[in-house]
Structure formats: C-alpha cells, structure tokens
Design an enzyme around this catalytic site. Sequence first.
Site, PDB file in Angstrom:
ATOM      1  N   TYR A  11      67.462  72.337  -0.094  1.00  0.00           N
ATOM      2  CA  TYR A  11      66.504  71.555  -0.876  1.00  0.00           C
ATOM      3  C   TYR A  11      66.890  70.078  -0.942  1.00  0.00           C
ATOM      4  O   TYR A  11      66.164  69.207  -0.444  1.00  0.00           O
ATOM      5  CB  TYR A  11      66.400  72.169  -2.267  1.00  0.00           C
ATOM      6  N   ILE A  12      68.041  69.778  -1.512  1.00  0.00           N
ATOM      7  CA  ILE A  12      68.439  68.379  -1.654  1.00  0.00           C
ATOM      8  C   ILE A  12      68.866  67.812  -0.301  1.00  0.00           C
ATOM      9  O   ILE A  12      68.524  66.680   0.048  1.00  0.00           O
ATOM     10  CB  ILE A  12      69.554  68.229  -2.696  1.00  0.00           C
ATOM     11  N   GLY A  36      69.129  77.689   3.245  1.00  0.00           N
ATOM     12  CA  GLY A  36      68.374  76.600   3.840  1.00  0.00           C
ATOM     13  C   GLY A  36      67.238  77.100   4.714  1.00  0.00           C
ATOM     14  O   GLY A  36      67.099  78.309   4.969  1.00  0.00           O
ATOM     15  N   TYR A  76      76.984  77.147  -3.233  1.00  0.00           N
ATOM     16  CA  TYR A  76      76.167  78.113  -3.960  1.00  0.00           C
ATOM     17  C   TYR A  76      76.020  77.587  -5.382  1.00  0.00           C
ATOM     18  O   TYR A  76      76.977  77.074  -5.963  1.00  0.00           O
ATOM     19  CB  TYR A  76      76.826  79.489  -3.974  1.00  0.00           C
ATOM     20  N   TYR A 141      80.519  78.359 -11.604  1.00  0.00           N
ATOM     21  CA  TYR A 141      79.856  77.353 -10.770  1.00  0.00           C
ATOM     22  C   TYR A 141      80.367  75.954 -11.096  1.00  0.00           C
ATOM     23  O   TYR A 141      80.810  75.211 -10.211  1.00  0.00           O
ATOM     24  CB  TYR A 141      78.339  77.423 -10.955  1.00  0.00           C
TER      25      TYR A 141
END
Length: 329
Positions: A11-12, A36, A76, A141
């Site tokens: 996405y980014i 992706g 992730y 995370y």
Amino acid sequence: MKVLVVGGAGYIGSHCVRQLIAAGHEPVVLDNLVYGHRGALTPEVPFYEGDLGDKTFVRSVLDGESIELVMHFAAYCYVGESVTAPFKYYENNVVATLRLLETMHEAGVSKFVFSSTCATYGVPESLPMTEDLPQAPINPYGQTKLDVENILKALSHAHGLSFAAFRYFNAAGASVDGVIGEDHKPETHLIPLIVDAAVGKRANIKIFGTDYDTPDGTCLRDYVHVDDLSRAHIAVFDKLDKPGQSFFYNLGTGTPNSVREVISAVERITGKTVPVIEDERRPGDPPALFADSTKAKTELGWTVEFDTIDKIVESAWRWHSSHPNGYGD
C-alpha cells in the site's frame, strides 16, 4: 538516484514508487507479494519477487541494479496478529530486516529509509506526540519496529549507516487519479472498512467505545494521506549525505478525527448511509493519538496537501468505487 523499495508493491510502498518517479528518481521494487500486489506497479518499474531476508537474492539485486539507497516498507503490520503470532513478526520485522541491513553493509550501500510507526510510543505521556516522548510499545508489532530503530542506531554508530525512520500515524487515502489504493486482506483500516459498510460489502461498521473523554465520545486518531507520507520519505534523501546520519520524524496532520467524524465524512463523500453498531471499548485503545510533526516540517520542508478528512476520504472513495474488487489478484 537508484532506489530499492523493499515492499514496494504494498500500500504505502507502491505510492512511494510513484512519488519517486515523479521526483526524478529510479525506483526498483523487491516484494514477496504476500501482502503486495503486482498490479500496483507499472510494467516499466523493475520488479524482483523474493524475500528481504534472502541475502544472496538481495545482494544480486543491490549489485545488479547499482542501488544507492534502500527504502523499507516490508513489515507485517497487524497489531492483533502480532500478539498471537509473535514468531512471525519477529522473524520478518526484525530478523529479516537485520539480514537486509547486513547485506547492504556487505554491498557498500549505506543509505536507508525506514517505515516505522507511532506504535513505538505505546500509550503517550502527552499530546500532541513529539519525537522525544518515551517509547514503550504495548504490542509486539510496535516492539519490532522499535527494535529495528535501535539496530539502526547501532549500525549508524558502528558502520556509518545513514538513515531516517518515519513514525507514521494512520496512513489513509489513495492516489489522486484513483489508479492505486488500499487492498488489504484482511482489511483493518477504518476508512476502507467504513466504505465497505456504505456500499453493502459489510453489514455494518462497529464503533468500539462511545464514552471516551473526547468531544463525541469516540476515539480520536490522526489520519495522514499516503502521498503526503511518501513525499516526506523522499525529502529526507538530501540529509543522508554523510556517514552516520540519523533522523527520526513523526508524520501526521496534527489534527485528529473521531470515529464518528470519519463515518460522517464517508457518508458525505459517497452519498450513502453507513450502518453503525455501538460496541464496548477494545482493550488498549487510547482515547486519542495525534502527531506533532513540527520537526518534519521544519527540517524537511514537509507540508500536508491532504489537510482535511474529506480530502482523504474523497481519494479513497475514488479508488474503491473504481476498483470494487481491489487489484483483482
């Protein structure tokens, strides 16, 4: 500059690839396509499918493409999953990233731009959030991102690595032309979830907690457009001109929006009613999180072009309405 974008089909990363091209750079993408999408990239962009932790593979790309700088977007990033599957998160986000950095060192590539997160702060001591706040992640995370930040500091000191780490708030939106956007499986970001509820792909959207100490009782978050994020990453290139440079920046608009405000924005832009269910608070959700991005604005000349939630939602709606099945892969 020849730039390797690790996670560049995500996405980014895919938005950053387009921004790199617009700025006159030459992006090369490495992605394992676990999250992706090949369709997020034009055929003209050199693409290598593989893992960032595969040293032999990565070295062949670094040498073969004469890479000068590496950008890393390949983490992730599902908070809940990081709690239930910590092995997965430490292996990819920390161990594989360490292998990437080791390969860069061996290949003589000494410039690195890292996608970090405001989750490294945990529950902030004060608002708006500045870069000097204590970092105390409350989930694996956020901890893995902080671990990499600390690795980068050590490598900068020991080996002259020059790097910048950008601590994002809530990445949102899609390209202005609607060509690329968010296609996560599973989807966890609020705006696409609300859009799905608006068009009937979801039965409803849940509001977790309506009694917070905020203007309308729902959580406040800082939504920053993905293209604004991408431009900050490129603006830092000129500062990585000497060995051992290190920079940390928060990236957000500084103007938070509540869950109810985001729902209202989606209803305004789409012209559709969003079915809402009010639910209990989720454990660990702070009432408010928003950035002080003064440092990025001052040092990088960074400005936010998408400065309202309506502008962000409008770009997201353009993508979702023209790509109802995402990339279709």
